[in-house]
Design a protein around this motif. Sequence first.
Motif, PDB file in Angstrom:
ATOM      1  N   ILE A 227      13.411  37.151  -2.010  1.00 17.15           N
ATOM      2  CA  ILE A 227      13.842  35.751  -1.903  1.00 17.15           C
ATOM      3  C   ILE A 227      12.991  35.026  -0.861  1.00 17.15           C
ATOM      4  CG2 ILE A 227      15.745  34.213  -1.294  1.00 17.15           C
ATOM      5  CD1 ILE A 227      17.667  36.461  -2.172  1.00 17.15           C
ATOM      6  N   HIS A 228      12.725  35.702   0.250  1.00 14.64           N
ATOM      7  CA  HIS A 228      11.904  35.108   1.311  1.00 14.64           C
ATOM      8  C   HIS A 228      10.505  34.790   0.781  1.00 14.64           C
ATOM      9  CE1 HIS A 228       9.643  34.937   5.158  1.00 14.64           C
ATOM     10  NE2 HIS A 228      10.767  34.435   5.614  1.00 14.64           N
ATOM     11  N   SER A 229       9.950  35.699  -0.004  1.00 10.21           N
ATOM     12  CA  SER A 229       8.647  35.468  -0.618  1.00 10.21           C
ATOM     13  C   SER A 229       8.695  34.267  -1.562  1.00 10.21           C
ATOM     14  CB  SER A 229       8.197  36.722  -1.379  1.00 10.21           C
ATOM     15  OG  SER A 229       7.084  36.449  -2.202  1.00 10.21           O
ATOM     16  N   GLN A 230       9.751  34.190  -2.373  1.00 12.78           N
ATOM     17  CA  GLN A 230       9.906  33.072  -3.316  1.00 12.78           C
ATOM     18  C   GLN A 230       9.929  31.737  -2.567  1.00 12.78           C
ATOM     19  OE1 GLN A 230      13.779  32.685  -5.045  1.00 12.78           O
ATOM     20  NE2 GLN A 230      13.027  31.649  -6.898  1.00 12.78           N
ATOM     21  N   ILE A 231      10.661  31.690  -1.464  1.00 12.87           N
ATOM     22  CA  ILE A 231      10.741  30.447  -0.682  1.00 12.87           C
ATOM     23  C   ILE A 231       9.364  30.080  -0.133  1.00 12.87           C
ATOM     24  CG2 ILE A 231      11.718  29.395   1.393  1.00 12.87           C
ATOM     25  CD1 ILE A 231      14.208  31.222   0.939  1.00 12.87           C
ATOM     26  N   GLY A 232       8.636  31.085   0.343  1.00 11.04           N
ATOM     27  CA  GLY A 232       7.299  30.836   0.868  1.00 11.04           C
ATOM     28  C   GLY A 232       6.367  30.263  -0.184  1.00 11.04           C
ATOM     29  N   GLN A 233       6.447  30.802  -1.396  1.00  6.41           N
ATOM     30  CA  GLN A 233       5.609  30.309  -2.491  1.00  6.41           C
ATOM     31  C   GLN A 233       5.989  28.870  -2.871  1.00  6.41           C
ATOM     32  OE1 GLN A 233       3.094  32.511  -4.530  1.00  6.41           O
ATOM     33  NE2 GLN A 233       3.146  33.041  -2.378  1.00  6.41           N
ATOM     34  N   LEU A 234       7.287  28.581  -2.902  1.00  6.44           N
ATOM     35  CA  LEU A 234       7.738  27.223  -3.215  1.00  6.44           C
ATOM     36  C   LEU A 234       7.261  26.230  -2.157  1.00  6.44           C
ATOM     37  CD1 LEU A 234      11.376  28.022  -4.416  1.00  6.44           C
ATOM     38  CD2 LEU A 234       9.510  27.140  -5.837  1.00  6.44           C
ATOM     39  N   LEU A 235       7.254  26.658  -0.899  1.00 10.11           N
ATOM     40  CA  LEU A 235       6.760  25.791   0.179  1.00 10.11           C
ATOM     41  C   LEU A 235       5.272  25.498  -0.006  1.00 10.11           C
ATOM     42  CD1 LEU A 235       8.572  27.195   3.353  1.00 10.11           C
ATOM     43  CD2 LEU A 235       8.692  24.852   2.487  1.00 10.11           C
ATOM     44  N   GLN A 236       4.490  26.531  -0.334  1.00  9.61           N
ATOM     45  CA  GLN A 236       3.058  26.321  -0.545  1.00  9.61           C
ATOM     46  C   GLN A 236       2.806  25.361  -1.708  1.00  9.61           C
ATOM     47  OE1 GLN A 236       1.013  30.046  -0.970  1.00  9.61           O
ATOM     48  NE2 GLN A 236       1.355  30.659   1.142  1.00  9.61           N
ATOM     49  N   LEU A 237       3.661  25.420  -2.713  1.00 14.61           N
ATOM     50  CA  LEU A 237       3.521  24.540  -3.876  1.00 14.61           C
ATOM     51  C   LEU A 237       4.153  23.168  -3.641  1.00 14.61           C
ATOM     52  CD1 LEU A 237       4.416  27.230  -6.553  1.00 14.61           C
ATOM     53  CD2 LEU A 237       2.175  26.148  -6.278  1.00 14.61           C
ATOM     54  N   ASP A 238       4.746  22.989  -2.446  1.00 14.35           N
ATOM     55  CA  ASP A 238       5.388  21.730  -2.056  1.00 14.35           C
ATOM     56  C   ASP A 238       6.577  21.384  -2.959  1.00 14.35           C
ATOM     57  OD1 ASP A 238       5.363  19.821  -0.035  1.00 14.35           O
ATOM     58  OD2 ASP A 238       4.413  18.318  -1.310  1.00 14.35           O
ATOM     59  N   LYS A 239       7.252  22.421  -3.471  1.00 15.41           N
ATOM     60  CA  LYS A 239       8.453  22.218  -4.289  1.00 15.41           C
ATOM     61  C   LYS A 239       9.671  22.307  -3.359  1.00 15.41           C
ATOM     62  CE  LYS A 239       6.536  23.851  -8.672  1.00 15.41           C
ATOM     63  NZ  LYS A 239       6.799  24.622  -9.902  1.00 15.41           N
ATOM     64  N   LEU A 240       9.868  21.244  -2.574  1.00 21.38           N
ATOM     65  CA  LEU A 240      10.832  21.294  -1.472  1.00 21.38           C
ATOM     66  C   LEU A 240      12.278  21.303  -1.961  1.00 21.38           C
ATOM     67  CD1 LEU A 240       9.135  18.904   1.109  1.00 21.38           C
ATOM     68  CD2 LEU A 240       8.985  21.390   0.921  1.00 21.38           C
ATOM     69  N   GLU A 241      12.591  20.521  -2.995  1.00 22.11           N
ATOM     70  CA  GLU A 241      13.978  20.482  -3.474  1.00 22.11           C
ATOM     71  C   GLU A 241      14.416  21.851  -3.985  1.00 22.11           C
ATOM     72  OE1 GLU A 241      14.811  17.379  -6.217  1.00 22.11           O
ATOM     73  OE2 GLU A 241      14.023  15.783  -4.910  1.00 22.11           O
TER      74      GLU A 241
ATOM     75  N   ALA B 185      13.062  24.713  -3.189  1.00 22.51           N
ATOM     76  CA  ALA B 185      13.087  25.625  -2.038  1.00 22.51           C
ATOM     77  C   ALA B 185      14.378  25.471  -1.250  1.00 22.51           C
ATOM     78  CB  ALA B 185      11.879  25.355  -1.134  1.00 22.51           C
ATOM     79  N   LEU B 186      14.858  24.233  -1.114  1.00 20.94           N
ATOM     80  CA  LEU B 186      16.096  23.993  -0.367  1.00 20.94           C
ATOM     81  C   LEU B 186      17.290  24.620  -1.072  1.00 20.94           C
ATOM     82  CD1 LEU B 186      17.437  22.633   2.055  1.00 20.94           C
ATOM     83  CD2 LEU B 186      17.668  20.552   0.661  1.00 20.94           C
ATOM     84  N   LEU B 187      17.321  24.512  -2.407  1.00 23.38           N
ATOM     85  CA  LEU B 187      18.413  25.138  -3.166  1.00 23.38           C
ATOM     86  C   LEU B 187      18.401  26.654  -2.990  1.00 23.38           C
ATOM     87  CD1 LEU B 187      18.288  23.113  -6.520  1.00 23.38           C
ATOM     88  CD2 LEU B 187      20.145  23.103  -4.836  1.00 23.38           C
ATOM     89  N   VAL B 188      17.213  27.247  -3.101  1.00 18.96           N
ATOM     90  CA  VAL B 188      17.094  28.704  -2.983  1.00 18.96           C
ATOM     91  C   VAL B 188      17.478  29.165  -1.585  1.00 18.96           C
ATOM     92  CG1 VAL B 188      15.475  30.644  -3.035  1.00 18.96           C
ATOM     93  CG2 VAL B 188      15.322  28.865  -4.780  1.00 18.96           C
ATOM     94  N   SER B 189      16.970  28.475  -0.562  1.00 18.14           N
ATOM     95  CA  SER B 189      17.236  28.920   0.820  1.00 18.14           C
ATOM     96  C   SER B 189      18.703  28.708   1.203  1.00 18.14           C
ATOM     97  CB  SER B 189      16.318  28.203   1.807  1.00 18.14           C
ATOM     98  OG  SER B 189      16.603  26.823   1.873  1.00 18.14           O
TER      99      SER B 189
ATOM    100  N   ARG C 239      23.670  31.733   2.552  1.00 16.83           N
ATOM    101  CA  ARG C 239      25.099  32.010   2.308  1.00 16.83           C
ATOM    102  C   ARG C 239      25.308  33.460   1.883  1.00 16.83           C
ATOM    103  NH1 ARG C 239      25.122  26.734   0.079  1.00 16.83           N
ATOM    104  NH2 ARG C 239      24.695  27.567  -2.006  1.00 16.83           N
ATOM    105  N   ASN C 240      24.420  33.948   1.023  1.00 15.16           N
ATOM    106  CA  ASN C 240      24.588  35.294   0.476  1.00 15.16           C
ATOM    107  C   ASN C 240      24.118  36.394   1.428  1.00 15.16           C
ATOM    108  OD1 ASN C 240      25.596  34.232  -1.934  1.00 15.16           O
ATOM    109  ND2 ASN C 240      23.552  34.029  -2.822  1.00 15.16           N
ATOM    110  N   HIS C 241      23.222  36.044   2.359  1.00 20.80           N
ATOM    111  CA  HIS C 241      22.687  37.027   3.310  1.00 20.80           C
ATOM    112  C   HIS C 241      22.767  36.451   4.722  1.00 20.80           C
ATOM    113  CE1 HIS C 241      21.067  39.358  -0.095  1.00 20.80           C
ATOM    114  NE2 HIS C 241      20.720  38.192  -0.596  1.00 20.80           N
ATOM    115  N   PRO C 242      23.992  36.256   5.225  1.00 16.46           N
ATOM    116  CA  PRO C 242      24.162  35.547   6.508  1.00 16.46           C
ATOM    117  C   PRO C 242      23.546  36.265   7.708  1.00 16.46           C
ATOM    118  CG  PRO C 242      26.236  36.531   5.779  1.00 16.46           C
ATOM    119  CD  PRO C 242      25.287  36.660   4.641  1.00 16.46           C
TER     120      PRO C 242
END
Length: 607
Positions: A282-296, A298-302, A307-310
């Motif tokens: 999941i952390h990798s996925q967020i990093g890739q979304l950030l590089q692609l500037d897909k912020l919305e 990325a925000l949903l995923v993070s 919540r799931n991994h507090p």
Amino acid sequence: PVNIKQKQGVRVNNSLQRALHAFNQQQYVQALQLLSLHTKKTADWYILNSLCLSAVNKITDAEQSYLQGLSQFSNHVGLLDNYTNLLCKQRKYTDCIQFCEYSTVSLSLEKPRLNYIESLINQDELLKAEQFLSETSPSQNALVRYHWLTLELFERLGDLQQIENYFQTKLPAQLKEQFHFVYKHACNYRNLGQFAEALALLQMLLKQQPSAELHYIVGCTYYDLQQYEQAQAHLKACLELAPNYVPAHESLNKLYWEHAQSELMSSYAQTFKNYDANPVLIHSQIGQLLQLDKLEEALLVSSDATRNHPQNLDLHHAHSIILDRTGDEEKAFSLLQQLVKAAPHNARYCIDLANFYIQQGEYSSAISHLETAVKFNPHNQELWAYLSIAWRLSNNDKYHWLTDLDKFVKVMELPAPPGFKTFANFNKQLQELMISLHTNKLQPLDQSVRSGSQTQGHLLHRSNQLIDLFKSSMNECINQYLMQLPEDANHPLLARNHKRFVARGSWSVKLEEGGFHANHIHPQGWLSAPSYISIPNEMSKDDETKNGWLKLGETSLNLGERESIAREICPEEGQIIIFPSYIWHGTYQLKSTSPRLTIPCDIMPLK
């Protein structure tokens, strides 16, 4: 069952028989209970107790058990073997070095000595490792480890041709066909740029013993050969076997992005659809979304991830980055404060919190956090880079101590390599080679290059006569630079100057019209050393627009009027500019239809 008597140094006697039997049956808790009944604690008792504790993942307790045994039986071979083994397995290389240098009897024993050498290599104490390896005569039982460490040392020293020579002339015949040595040989071919030779060995191994890692490296080698369909097939095969293999996801999506394929980011969705969500993935996925500037997205995923991994601090950190990028600075700042409180030694969390303090003008708070973190991460270039900002903005004299440009920034002429009268004569051939290597038209997602391209892999490792000749010229300049540096045992650059170095990263950058380098530092370096291979005619010292010039000191923080350019340099063809890797640098936009071609290099010290 493990044969403790042969492999772990435990002599079987009546008092340990039942505990040993339980250990061999993998009944570790029962073995520990049986051991607790014995009042007479022999060296063998301590070994078996420590092995059981390790087996149930009580690593700290296992270490303490070994140390208690060594306090009574300081020269016991089995204790020394197993304790240093555990330190290496846990990657506690500094602890292993300190222990072996304190308990000098360790260095006269084969296994602890090899563990010591492994630790030296991993701590970049390569010259000392080289000395100890040269003075080691391995037994038949230690041949594999000895030769493997020798190859590891050459790899760290960047001497890939020596590795090839070793395979051809010095590696014993019985080891040449062993799986891991063939794999090492293939990787060396790949690092040398001999991709076809690497692929032949890797495909042979893949037939013998298919695995996710092999599919991954085969896929990367096909990518090197620009055979992208085969690369994609093997990266997908890797994920079939290991759905959470992060490098394969990232490489596959890099390939999708470079070829504008609609499957971009699909590997993550497919894995999460069929398997439980792994927080590292999941952390990798967020990093890739950030590089692609897909912020919305990325925000949903993070948001879901936290919540799931507090308890996962890295996911909370990723969430803080996205909150900041999407305009919720206050929440991001609060989250970073909590993260730094929970993990005050984590350099990444500290740097991002310091960024907030600097933006807000609270320089003393930024300095306090950064100075705390740098005590635990003294070689972290980003920490020093951010300290330089905070010190400059607070008018602290330490800024000049750290970044003294007169001492630390040198513009030098590359000397003509052997066989050439001038560097310019040699450079004509080098230019042609570099241009031929720029096959990728897109700027890299994760680098400072804008409107340009960057070569893949470690350029100076490639097996090529022109590159070897360039390297000899570059090395001459760096040696001269190091010899001129003053001494200061407290300075992050000077304290590490042992007059020996290795190039840890190198690449070629081709800037096109409108291209530039965004302001950045080099986190993987100690010194940065860009060489200028081709400079457009439009670039000149008389140009008021400073077209394509290098600028030093301006940060990536967008501080407006608080930004400061400490020096501007118009580089010339055939020059190298050497400076500490923590100094911020970037370029002015290139205004020319001719490319600006450089070979940057990350230099690391040897000791």
